[in-house]
Design an enzyme around this catalytic site. Structure first.
Site, PDB file in Angstrom:
ATOM      1  N   HIS A 376     -32.519  35.572 -33.305  1.00 42.07           N
ATOM      2  CA  HIS A 376     -32.211  35.042 -34.415  1.00 42.07           C
ATOM      3  C   HIS A 376     -30.992  34.635 -35.439  1.00 42.07           C
ATOM      4  CE1 HIS A 376     -35.584  37.787 -36.802  1.00 42.07           C
ATOM      5  NE2 HIS A 376     -35.285  38.447 -35.351  1.00 42.07           N
ATOM      6  N   LYS A 567     -27.346  39.424 -50.585  1.00 42.32           N
ATOM      7  CA  LYS A 567     -27.287  39.379 -49.419  1.00 42.32           C
ATOM      8  C   LYS A 567     -25.429  39.809 -48.497  1.00 42.32           C
ATOM      9  CE  LYS A 567     -27.521  34.738 -49.964  1.00 42.32           C
ATOM     10  NZ  LYS A 567     -28.915  34.304 -49.133  1.00 42.32           N
ATOM     11  N   ARG A 568     -26.352  40.344 -47.342  1.00 47.45           N
ATOM     12  CA  ARG A 568     -24.776  40.875 -46.657  1.00 47.45           C
ATOM     13  C   ARG A 568     -23.491  40.291 -46.888  1.00 47.45           C
ATOM     14  NH1 ARG A 568     -25.820  44.963 -43.215  1.00 47.45           N
ATOM     15  NH2 ARG A 568     -23.733  45.016 -43.104  1.00 47.45           N
ATOM     16  N   LYS A 573     -21.885  33.032 -44.819  1.00 46.78           N
ATOM     17  CA  LYS A 573     -22.842  32.837 -45.843  1.00 46.78           C
ATOM     18  C   LYS A 573     -21.863  32.621 -47.075  1.00 46.78           C
ATOM     19  CE  LYS A 573     -26.467  36.515 -44.438  1.00 46.78           C
ATOM     20  NZ  LYS A 573     -27.117  36.349 -44.868  1.00 46.78           N
ATOM     21  N   THR A 675     -34.105  35.010 -46.272  1.00 45.47           N
ATOM     22  CA  THR A 675     -35.613  35.477 -46.457  1.00 45.47           C
ATOM     23  C   THR A 675     -35.456  35.338 -48.023  1.00 45.47           C
ATOM     24  OG1 THR A 675     -35.502  37.207 -45.802  1.00 45.47           O
ATOM     25  CG2 THR A 675     -36.355  35.854 -44.121  1.00 45.47           C
ATOM     26  N   LYS A 679     -37.743  34.996 -51.655  1.00 45.64           N
ATOM     27  CA  LYS A 679     -38.320  35.585 -52.909  1.00 45.64           C
ATOM     28  C   LYS A 679     -38.224  35.442 -53.959  1.00 45.64           C
ATOM     29  CE  LYS A 679     -36.541  39.437 -49.391  1.00 45.64           C
ATOM     30  NZ  LYS A 679     -35.071  40.331 -49.043  1.00 45.64           N
TER      31      LYS A 679
HETATM   32  C1  LIG Z   1     -34.105  40.018 -49.113  1.00 44.28           C
HETATM   33  C2  LIG Z   1     -33.227  40.880 -48.073  1.00 44.28           C
HETATM   34  C3  LIG Z   1     -31.562  40.210 -47.508  1.00 44.28           C
HETATM   35  C4  LIG Z   1     -32.290  39.269 -46.673  1.00 44.28           C
HETATM   36  O1  LIG Z   1     -31.409  38.786 -47.876  1.00 44.28           O
HETATM   37  P1  LIG Z   1     -30.797  37.021 -47.233  1.00 44.28           P
HETATM   38  O2  LIG Z   1     -30.479  35.844 -48.092  1.00 44.28           O
HETATM   39  O3  LIG Z   1     -31.723  35.776 -46.751  1.00 44.28           O
HETATM   40  O4  LIG Z   1     -29.670  37.149 -46.140  1.00 44.28           O
HETATM   41  C5  LIG Z   1     -31.224  41.393 -47.439  1.00 44.28           C
HETATM   42  N1  LIG Z   1     -30.941  42.797 -47.548  1.00 44.28           N
HETATM   43  C6  LIG Z   1     -31.955  42.789 -48.707  1.00 44.28           C
HETATM   44  C7  LIG Z   1     -32.308  44.027 -49.425  1.00 44.28           C
HETATM   45  C8  LIG Z   1     -33.110  41.960 -48.843  1.00 44.28           C
HETATM   46  O5  LIG Z   1     -34.026  41.994 -49.601  1.00 44.28           O
END
Ligand SMILES: *Cc1c(COP(=O)(O)O)cnc(C)c1O
Length: 835
Positions: A376, A567-568, A573, A675, A679
C-alpha cells in the site's frame, strides 16, 4: 425431579429451520415495538432515541440473520474455494443506512417508523462510527467486503475488535486534541459473540527445535503465556441479493488458568488482576497512517490476528475435510492487507509443521500457494521492520521458522546469481546491522504467490524501485489491482438526490454495475439535465454548509466554489500547498486584485497522528489562517476557510456530495492510489491533481479536458532531488515570495511567535522531500483555470456530469472482480434464499 414425557410419535422440531420473516411495514413495526418493550425493557417513561435505534437494529438484524445462515449453508453445499481478507484495519463507519439500502427495506422501514412519528435521520445519528482503521487502507477493506458480498463471493474478513478505535479529534485554540473513541460504550448491536469458536494464542516462552531422523524439523513451543481470542461476527450484506458475508473480529481475553503460586500464597486479587494484561492486546488501534513506530504491543496485535484467524480456518478445515491437508491450498487463499498481517506466513508454517506434523516442503508448498500480498505504500518510513530481539522474546518459535525460510530463500537467490553477495544482502529477510531486523515486506513477498500494488503507477514503481530484486526473480508474482470504492455507500446511500436523478434517466442498474454510468455521457450537454444536475449539487452544498456551520462555526455560501481537501494530515499529501494557495488568494484580495473573482470556500480536514509533530503544526496553521481570513471584513464572502474537525466516514458521506473541487495534490510518486479522489469523482466533483496514484487513471477515464492537472510527474520528482533549489524558485516567483513573506512576518501567529518556523524551514529546505515549492506556480495556474471554469456554470455542469459518468472503473466491484479473476479464483455462490 419431574420429567415431562417426550411424545416420540411427534416429529422432532428443528431449532434452526424457521419460516422466513415478513418484511411488510406492519410486521416491522411490531418487531420494533417488541424489541423496544420486551427485549430492551423500555416503558412510556423512557423514550430515549438510543433505545429506539437499538430496537430498529435488532429488527433489521433478524432479517440479516436468516440471510446470513442461508449464505453459510450455500457456501457449505458448494464446498468451493474460499478467500480470507486479513487486515488490522476496517474503517466501517455506520452500518444502519447501509443495511437498509442493501436489504432494500428503505421504504418499508420508513412506513414503519412513520407509524410512531419517528425520524430516520435522528435514529441513524445514534450509531457511532466503527472507526477500526486509520484512513484509506482501512476504508478500502470495508469497501472490499461490501463488493465481495454484492458479487456473492465466499470471502470472510478477519480483523481486530479494538475497544478504542481511531481517536476523536477536537480543535482547541486551533490545535488538535485527541480523545479516546469509546465506540463500544453503549454496545454494538450488529455484532454476535461466538465464544464457541474461541482460539488460544501463545506468546513468550521458548522454542525447542529438533531435527528428526527423517530430516524433518520438529519444534515445540513451551512455557508460553497464553491469551484467548474471542470472535465477534459482524454481518456484511450484499446489495439486494440475499447474501450476507462475515467480518470476524477478534477480542483478547484471559485464559481461565491461574498463577497457582500466587494464588496459594494468598494473593488472590493479584493473580486475577494479572489477567488484565491479556485484554490490553485488543484495547486500542494504533493511530499511525503510513508510518510505523515499532511498539511491541503492535507486534502482539499482528500475531494475535494472524494466529487466531489461521487456527480458525484450519479448525473449520479439519471439521469438514479431516486431517488431510493435501487440498488445503486448492481451497483457501489469504489476502494480506499490507505487511501488517505478514506474520501469517511463518504462523501458517508453524501450525502445519508443529500441529499438523507436515514436512517443511509440504508446509511451504501450502503456505506459499495460499498467501497473496497487497502493498500500500512506497514511503520508506512505512515499511515494517521488527527487531530480531523482540521476535526472539515474544515469538521465539516464529523466529526459528523465519530463519529457516530465509536460509532456503537465500540459497535460491545464490544459485540463481552465484557470488552476488550484495544481492543476497539486499534481499535477505533479515536486515543485518547493530540491531538486526525482520523485514516484513520481504517476508510477505517470499511467502506469497501474488504481490500487487494498488494503482498502475504504484505497481510499476514497486517493480522498478523498492521490489526490483524480487521482480527480477519472480516477475510472474507481480500484478496491479487499482483500488476502488463502493458505489452503494458512496453514492446510493450518501447522495440520494443524485441517485434519484441518475436512476430516473438510466434506471438503477448502475448501482451494482457502475460502468452503466456511461449512459449519462450523452446527457452531459443537455441544458435541462445540466440544470437539474446543478440543483442537486446545490442542495448537497446547502447540507454541507449546514454541517460546516455546526462543526466549524464558519459560514459557507452555497453559491461559492466548494474546494475540499479531506484526508489524513501528512506532508506527502501536501495540505501545505493548499494553504499556500489560500494565503495567496487572501493576499490578492488584500491587494485589491479581485477582478473576475470566483468566491471560494476552502474546507480542509483530517487527523494527524498524535506523534507526528509536523502534521499537528499543519493543523494549527490551517486553523490560524482560517481565523485571520474569516475575520477580515475586507475578505467578506470572497474567501472562506474552515478546518473540519474529526474527519471520518460519516463526515465524508456529507462532504463528498457537496464538493465542487477535489484536491488530490500529493507529490507525484508518493500517494499509492488514493480513494478519496474516487468518492469525489463519483459525486460529480472535478479534480485538481498531480500525476500520482489513481489520479492518473481518473484523468484517463474522464479525459484531460475535464481534469485540472498540474505539477511534476514521478520521474521529474525523482530527477529534481539533487539540484532542488527552493530559494531560487522563490526569488523568481513574486506570488510565492509574498506568500512566504506573509507567513514569516507572523501575520497568522501574532501572539504565538515562531510557531510556524518549522513549517517555513521545511518548505525552504533543499532537502524537502515533498518539493512543495517546486509545484507552487503550476498549482496556481491550475487553480486560476478552476476559478475561470466555475464562472461558466454550464461548462462546469458538463464537466461534473462527465466525471460521474466516467467513474465506473473506480467501483470496488471492478477491483474485486479483478482480484477474483486473477488471484482468488472463487466461484460466485448465491445465497439459498436469493431474493
Ligand atoms: C476515503 C477515506 C480516506 C482515504 O482518503 P485519501 O484521500 O485517499 O487519503 C480516509 N479517511 C476516510 C474517512 C475516508 O472515507
Amino acid at each position: 425431579m419431574h420429567h415431562r414425557t417426550h411424545d416420540r410419535s411427534l416429529p422432532h422440531a428443528s431449532l434452526t429451520e424457521v419460516p422466513p420473516l415478513s418484511n411488510d411495514p406492519q410486521t416491522l413495526a411490531q418487531d420494533l415495538q417488541g424489541y423496544y418493550t420486551h427485549h430492551l425493557g423500555r416503558d412510556r417513561n423512557c423514550r430515549t432515541t438510543h433505545y429506539i435505534y437499538k430496537a430498529l437494529v435488532l429488527t433489521l438484524r433478524d432479517r440479516l440473520m436468516e440471510r446470513w445462515k442461508n449464505t453459510r449453508y450455500a457456501y457449505q453445499d458448494n464446498n468451493g474455494r474460499r478467500a480470507y481478507y486479513m487486515s488490522l484495519e476496517y474503517l466501517m463507519g455506520r452500518a444502519l443506512g447501509n443495511a437498509l439500502l442493501n436489504l432494500g427495506l428503505e421504504e418499508e422501514i420508513d412506513q414503519a417508523l412513520s407509524m410512531f412519528s419517528l425520524d430516520m435521520e435522528e435514529l441513524e445519528a445514534c450509531e457511532s462510527d466503527a472507526g477500526l482503521g486509520n484512513g484509506g487502507l482501512g476504508r478500502l477493506a470495508a469497501c472490499f467486503l461490501d463488493s465481495c458480498a454484492t458479487l456473492q463471493l465466499p470471502v470472510c474478513g478477519y480483523g481486530i475488535r479494538y475497544r478504542y478505535g481511531m481517536f476523536r479529534q477536537h480543535i482547541r485554540n486551533g490545535e488538535q486534541v485527541e480523545e479516546p473513541d469509546h465506540w463500544l460504550r453503549d454496545g454494538y448491536p450488529w455484532e454476535i459473540e461466538r465464544p464457541e469458536y474461541a482460539q488460544r494464542i501463545r506468546f513468550g516462552g521458548r522454542s525447542e527445535v529438533k531435527r528428526e531422523a527423517d530430516g524433518r524439523l520438529s519444534g515445540r513451543w513451551v512455557e508460553t503465556h497464553d491469551v484467548l481470542a474471542i470472535p465477534y461476527d459482524v454481518p456484511i450484506p450484499g446489495f439486494r441479493n440475499g447474501t450476507v458475508n462475515t467480518l470476524r473480529l477478534w477480542s483478547a481475553a484471559a485464559t481461565d488458568e491461574f498463577d497457582l503460586g500466587e494464588f496459594n500464597s494468598g494473593a488472590y486479587p493479584e493473580s486475577v488482576s494479572a489477567k488484565n494484561d491479556a485484554e490490553k492486546i485488543t484495547m486500542v488501534l494504533y493511530p499511525n497512517d503510513a508510518s510505523e513506530n515499532g511498539k511491541e504491543l503492535r507486534l502482539r496485535q499482528q500475531y494475535f490476528l494472524a494466529s487466531a484467524s489461521l487456527q480458525d480456518v484450519l479448525q473449520q478445515w479439519v471439521g469438514i475435510e479431516g486431517i488431510d491437508m493435501d487440498r488445503f491450498a486448492e481451497k483457501n487463499v489469504f489476502q494480506l492487507n499490507d505487511t501488517h498481517p505478514a506474520i501469517c506466513v511463518p504462523e501458517l508454517m508453524r501450525l502445519l509443521l508443529d500441529e499438523h506434523c507436515l514436512s517443511w516442503d509440504e508446509a511451504w508448498e501450502i503456505t506459499s500457494n495460499t498467501m497473496a500480498y497487497t502493498n500500500h505504500t512506497l514511503l520508506p518510513e512505512a515499511l515494517e521492520k521488527w527487531p530480531v530481539r523482540m521476535f526472539q522474546r515474544l515469538l521465539p518459535r516464529l523466529l526459528d521458522i523465519i530463519y529457516e525460510i530465509n536460509a532456503r530463500f537465500l540459497a535460491e537467490v545464490s544459485s540463481r546469481w552465484p557470488g552476488d553477495r550484495d544481492r543476497i544482502r539486499r534481499m535477505s529477510i533479515i536486515e543485518e546491522g547493530p540491531e538486526p531486523m525482520v523485514r516484513m515486506a520481504f517476508l510477505a513477498i517470499v511467502g506469497s504467490f501474488s504481490v500487487n500494488g494498488v494503482a498502475a503507477l504504484h505497481s510499476r514503481l514497486l517493480q522498478r524501485g523498492m521490489f526490483k530484486d524480487f521482480f527480477e526473480m519472480w516477475p510472474q508474482k507481480f500484478n496491479n489491482k487499482t483500488n476502488g470504492v463502493t458505489p452503494r455507500r458512496w453514492v446510493a446511500a450518501a447522495n440520494p438526490m443524485l441517485t434519484e436523478l441518475i436512476s430516473e434517466q438510466i434506471g438503477d442498474g448502475w448501482i451494482d454495475d457502475l460502468s452503466q454510468l456511461r449512459k449519462l455521457i450523452p446527457l452531459a450537454g443537455d441544458k435541462d439535465f445540466q440544470q437539474r444536475w446543478l440543483t442537486v449539487k446545490r442542495d448537497n452544498k446547502v447540507r454541507l454548509a449546514d454541517l460546516v456551520r455546526q462543526r466549524c462555526e464558519v459560514h459557507f455560501d452555497p453559491d461559492a466554489l466548494f474546494d475540499v481537501q479531506v484526508k489524513r494530515i501528512h506532508e506527502y499529501k501536501r495540505q501545505l500547498l493548499n494553504v499556500l494557495h489560500v494565503i495567496h488568494l487572501y493576499d490578492r484580495i488584500k491587494r485589491g486584485d479581485i477582478q473576475n473573482w470566483t468566491p471560494r470556500c476552502v474546507l480542509i480536514g483530517g487527523k494527524a497522528a498524535p506523534g507526528y509533530a509536523m502534521a499537528k503544526r499543519i493543523v494549527k496553521l490551517v486553523n490560524n489562517v482560517a481565523h485571520v481570513v474569516n475575520n477580515d471584513p475586507a475578505v467578506g464572502d470572497l474567501l472562506k476557510v474552515a478546518f473540519f474537525p474529526n474527519y471520518g466516514v460519516s463526515a465524508m458521506e456529507v462532504i463528498c456530495p457537496g464538493t465542487d473541487l477535489s484536491e488530490q495534490i500529493s507529490t507525484a510518486g508518493k500517494e499509492a492510489s488514493g480513494t478519496g479522489n474516487m468518492k469525489f469523482m463519483m459525486n460529480g466533483a472535478l479534480t485538481i491533481g498531480t500525476l500520482d496514484g489513481a489520479n492518473i487513471e481518473i484523468r484517463e477515464e474522464v479525459g484531460e479536458e475535464n481534469f485540472f492537472l498540474f505539477g511534476l510527474n514521478a520521474e521529474e520528482v525523482a530527477g529534481m532531488r539533487e539540484n532542488y533549489d527552493p530559494a531560487a524558485i522563490i526569488a523568481a516567483d513574486e506570488n510565492l515570495a509574498r506568500v512566504l513573506q506573509l507567513l514569516e512576518s507572523g501575520h497568522f501567529n501574532q501572539f504565538e511567535p515562531g510557531i510556524f518556523d518549522p513549517i517555513l524551514r521545511a518548505l525552504t529546505s533543499r532537502n524537502d522531500p515533498w518539493l512543495t515549492v517546486a509545484d507552487f506556480a503550476d498549482y496556481l495556474k491550475a487553480q486560476r483555470a478552476v476559478s475561470q471554469a466555475y464562472r461558466d456554470q454550464e461548462k462546469w455542469a458538463k464537466m461534473s456530469i462527465l466525471n460521474t459518468a466516467c467513474s465506473g472503473r473506480f467501483s470496488t466491484d471492478r477491483t474485486i472482480s479483478e482480484y477474483n479473476d486473477e488471484i482468488w479464483k472463487l466461484r460466485p455462490t448465491p445465497s439459498l434464499s436469493a431474493k
